[in-house]
Design a protein around this motif. Sequence first.
Motif, PDB file in Angstrom:
ATOM      1  N   CYS A 145       0.989  -1.317   0.118  1.00 28.45           N
ATOM      2  CA  CYS A 145      -0.195  -0.033   0.107  1.00 28.45           C
ATOM      3  C   CYS A 145       0.799   1.248   0.017  1.00 28.45           C
ATOM      4  O   CYS A 145       1.359   1.551   0.797  1.00 28.45           O
ATOM      5  N   ILE A 146       0.656   2.075  -0.951  1.00 29.26           N
ATOM      6  CA  ILE A 146       1.657   3.428  -1.281  1.00 29.26           C
ATOM      7  C   ILE A 146       0.757   4.464  -1.215  1.00 29.26           C
ATOM      8  O   ILE A 146       0.035   4.827  -1.799  1.00 29.26           O
ATOM      9  N   SER A 147       1.042   5.354  -0.339  1.00 26.23           N
ATOM     10  CA  SER A 147       0.533   6.577   0.018  1.00 26.23           C
ATOM     11  C   SER A 147       1.350   7.684  -0.724  1.00 26.23           C
ATOM     12  O   SER A 147       2.530   7.642  -0.388  1.00 26.23           O
ATOM     13  N   ALA A 148       0.715   8.611  -1.355  1.00 26.41           N
ATOM     14  CA  ALA A 148       1.383   9.736  -1.980  1.00 26.41           C
ATOM     15  C   ALA A 148       0.631  10.925  -2.081  1.00 26.41           C
ATOM     16  O   ALA A 148      -0.595  10.810  -2.472  1.00 26.41           O
ATOM     17  N   LEU A 149       0.708  12.104  -1.430  1.00 25.50           N
ATOM     18  CA  LEU A 149      -0.168  13.107  -1.284  1.00 25.50           C
ATOM     19  C   LEU A 149       0.170  14.578  -2.177  1.00 25.50           C
ATOM     20  O   LEU A 149      -0.354  15.329  -2.544  1.00 25.50           O
ATOM     21  N   LEU A 150       1.375  14.097  -2.937  1.00 29.94           N
ATOM     22  CA  LEU A 150       1.914  15.277  -4.037  1.00 29.94           C
ATOM     23  C   LEU A 150       1.986  14.856  -5.281  1.00 29.94           C
ATOM     24  O   LEU A 150       2.196  13.724  -5.442  1.00 29.94           O
ATOM     25  N   THR A 151       1.652  15.664  -6.308  1.00 30.71           N
ATOM     26  CA  THR A 151       1.915  15.164  -7.702  1.00 30.71           C
ATOM     27  C   THR A 151       3.137  14.727  -7.875  1.00 30.71           C
ATOM     28  O   THR A 151       3.478  13.880  -8.929  1.00 30.71           O
ATOM     29  N   THR A 152       4.163  15.521  -7.442  1.00 32.94           N
ATOM     30  CA  THR A 152       5.660  15.267  -7.934  1.00 32.94           C
ATOM     31  C   THR A 152       5.960  13.749  -7.209  1.00 32.94           C
ATOM     32  O   THR A 152       6.790  13.193  -7.922  1.00 32.94           O
ATOM     33  N   THR A 153       5.487  13.518  -5.989  1.00 33.04           N
ATOM     34  CA  THR A 153       5.862  12.187  -5.372  1.00 33.04           C
ATOM     35  C   THR A 153       4.922  11.013  -5.890  1.00 33.04           C
ATOM     36  O   THR A 153       5.510   9.753  -5.865  1.00 33.04           O
ATOM     37  N   MET A 154       3.705  11.392  -6.568  1.00 41.04           N
ATOM     38  CA  MET A 154       3.282  10.061  -7.006  1.00 41.04           C
ATOM     39  C   MET A 154       3.892   9.358  -7.894  1.00 41.04           C
ATOM     40  O   MET A 154       3.622   8.226  -8.281  1.00 41.04           O
ATOM     41  N   VAL A 155       4.840  10.017  -8.756  1.00 44.19           N
ATOM     42  CA  VAL A 155       5.789   9.402  -9.598  1.00 44.19           C
ATOM     43  C   VAL A 155       6.474   8.071  -9.062  1.00 44.19           C
ATOM     44  O   VAL A 155       6.609   7.350  -9.802  1.00 44.19           O
ATOM     45  N   GLY A 156       6.650   8.157  -7.764  1.00 43.76           N
ATOM     46  CA  GLY A 156       7.385   7.207  -6.921  1.00 43.76           C
ATOM     47  C   GLY A 156       6.548   5.857  -7.198  1.00 43.76           C
ATOM     48  O   GLY A 156       7.044   4.844  -7.231  1.00 43.76           O
ATOM     49  N   GLN A 157       4.892   6.059  -7.106  1.00 45.39           N
ATOM     50  CA  GLN A 157       4.405   4.874  -7.132  1.00 45.39           C
ATOM     51  C   GLN A 157       4.375   4.240  -8.436  1.00 45.39           C
ATOM     52  O   GLN A 157       4.446   2.929  -8.426  1.00 45.39           O
ATOM     53  N   LYS A 158       4.803   4.966  -9.581  1.00 45.44           N
ATOM     54  CA  LYS A 158       4.705   4.380 -10.835  1.00 45.44           C
ATOM     55  C   LYS A 158       6.069   3.503 -10.854  1.00 45.44           C
ATOM     56  O   LYS A 158       6.454   2.334 -11.127  1.00 45.44           O
TER      57      LYS A 158
END
Lengths: 212, 487
Positions: A145-158
């Motif tokens: 389960c990966i949480s990301a609250l910033l558009t920039t860090t969302m890339v980390g999910q990818k």
Amino acid sequence: MVIFDECKKAIVRGDIEKAEELANQSLADKLNLNTVVDAFSDAIRHVGNLFDEGEYFLPELMRSAEAMKAAMAILTPHLSSSEVETRSLGTVVIGTIEGDIHDIGKTLVAAMLTAEGFEVHDLGADVPVTTFIEKALEVNAQLICISALLTTTMVGQKKLINQLVKQNIRDRFKVLLGGAPVSKNWVAEIGADGTAENAISAVKLAKELMEH
Amino acid sequence: MKPAIRPTIKILEKELKKKVVNEAMEILAEIGFFAENKEAIALLQKNGLEVDSKSKRAKIPIDVTKKALKSVPSSITLFDRDGNQAAILEGDNICFDPGSAALRVLDTESNEIREAYTKDFVEFTKVVEQLEHIHAQSTAIICSDVPEEVSDMYRLLICLLFSKKPVITGTFKKESFAKMKDMLVTIRGSEKKLREKPLAIFDACPSPPLKWSDLTCQSIIDAAKYGIPSEFISMPMTGANAPVTILGAIVQHAAETLAGVVITQLVSPSAPVIWGGSPAVFDMRKGTTPMGSIDTMMLDIGYTEIGKYLNIPTHAYLGMSDAKILDMQAGFETGMGALLAGIKGVNMISGAGMIDFETTQSIQKVVIDNEICGMTYKFIEGITQRDEPIAKDLLNLFDEKTTHLLAHDHTLKWFRKEQYIPSTIVDRGTKEEWITNGRKSIGDRAKERAEKLIKKYPGLSLENDVIKELASNFKFADFDIKKITDI
Ligand code: B12
């Protein structure tokens, strides 16, 4: 037995000390541990219902979850591994992705998953992709389960999903995403397994995925 | 003629303010705060502060905090793109700007919340540029049609291209600061001129409880070096990562903000900073951070009083709503927040246009909120005594022949000053008229006004070579400045 009622009460009241005391007492009295765990589990489900009905608020829910966790920490080492396994709904590795320190949402999801009976490994916030994967392999998790609250860090999910693919282990895990910027489109775009808008639907989703 | 008194509101006693500040300073001295940034740690150590290298906990002696407070400027003047004075943040002055960094927009056709695109933000900026009561822009909308990695600085590009108003912005990653600063320098001509005439404010959030993250530490350090104002956005969430009591959260807010004050003043004494925030009570049913809650408003007014007590310019996220459509909730939460902030004299009031817990912008709502801002400006003017005697002479005029004052000199002289005259989005007509006009809601009328403003937008006024230079900061595939400037 009276002690089972007391177990329930301790959880519903969120009385951590009492829950621990009762767990220890049931060990000392050599009670059937399965029945004891059932009593605790019934109670936490009841707490969940109270929350759903609007009777209980988050602090009460979280406190009951902590009491449950404390009792289980005492009982689990005495359960057979097959018992632990049949009881656990699944093993989860959860965290907020690297570069991002928004952690309250992730913590709520982790607490609810724990309360429902998942074995949860919470890695905290600002967690690198490699740490997620190493931990998931180490504890043989079913869910990441990966949480990301910033558009920039969302890339980390990818990045994480790409890394799983690269290591040829994508099939071993279901990957759930969450946080304000995450959309269904994003989930589809990067090939994750789902997202949920709050902790309650996150638990529902996790349960559904475990059934498949 | 007697000048009006400025309406005010008080929420903390003087003694209590003193207590809050003292306790916050004690917290920094005894518990300390976490500085997760190398440069910040080195800076603190260089100045003789105790920093635990493993836990990154830094303790600030009370006299160091007090010294920093002495060098903080009590006033910040913002200048527009052309270099004209746009707002003075000091005393009880106010200035409104739209809520920033929305992830989504409320679609004007479908009334659904959806992802935002460059076109949405360009149109939003064009509209805000023409709104009379919103004197600053913010990098308000994240465009999902550009790579996530540049989402922070891309917003600044759009603002600078389409608007002259000063901008409230911020970074999402460390590397962005230098480029965003360069873009501002491109407009001003030199770093020196940018320092003399600030064009943008950088928001930076400490992380509750008591932490300054690597990213935001870097932002305030960099900004202090260039004399760019930093707006500290401390946001304790009551009962979650802060005490559940409003006053407890105000103390935490003060401690986190004071840590920011110390860092910036160590970098450069008299670096401009703003005592801002976006705290929220944590909703204990839904686990959300409601900005429209009355408790959140009390918390905001409370910490603002601390900022004023310390004589530092203030900011708050007030005048926004958590509704998902433009309904009564959107209106009442925004109206209450904006008016309270105005009366308190929060220098920079952010939030116009925003709904759904700071995640969504609405072009219709920003047009509606502009009215609320206008009314707030009007309210804080207070009531002026214009005549002596006040009314006697006028009332003496009434007789059988004179039955009204509608065409009287006195009325003609004063009605435009005495009345706030709303734009046509506020319904002041009769029911008949409303029915004849198609039973429009305020949302419909706001949509029409937004469309008109977009059409009326006078066009780009930046020189081509400046546009080129701004654009040179963006290198991602299929970036084409013309596609943006043609919108
Ligand atoms: C609180 C907050 C902060 C706090 C976080 C404190 C903490 N310890 O967590 C602080 C002050 C530190 C902060 C900092 C910043 N923030 Co902030 N923050 C918020 C805010 C207002 C609320 C987030 C929150 O906690 N909500 C409450 C929790 C319970 O909800 P949640 O996180 O959404 O989680 C729920 C669901 O999403 C879901 N969920 C969450 N994770 C997962 C995971 C899985 C697997 C699943 C299934 C579900 C799930 O279940 C959760 C429980 O119900 C949001 C706005 C918003 N509404 O999201 C902005 C917001 C996310 N922040 C924003 C920004 C810009 C920043 C900063 C970059 C600002 C700056 N320049 O300083 C910094 C970044 C620092 C960093 N390096 O990360 C922007 C993001 C914009 C963007 N395009 O990315 C937002 C949207 C606000 C805004 N409009 O400006 N922030």
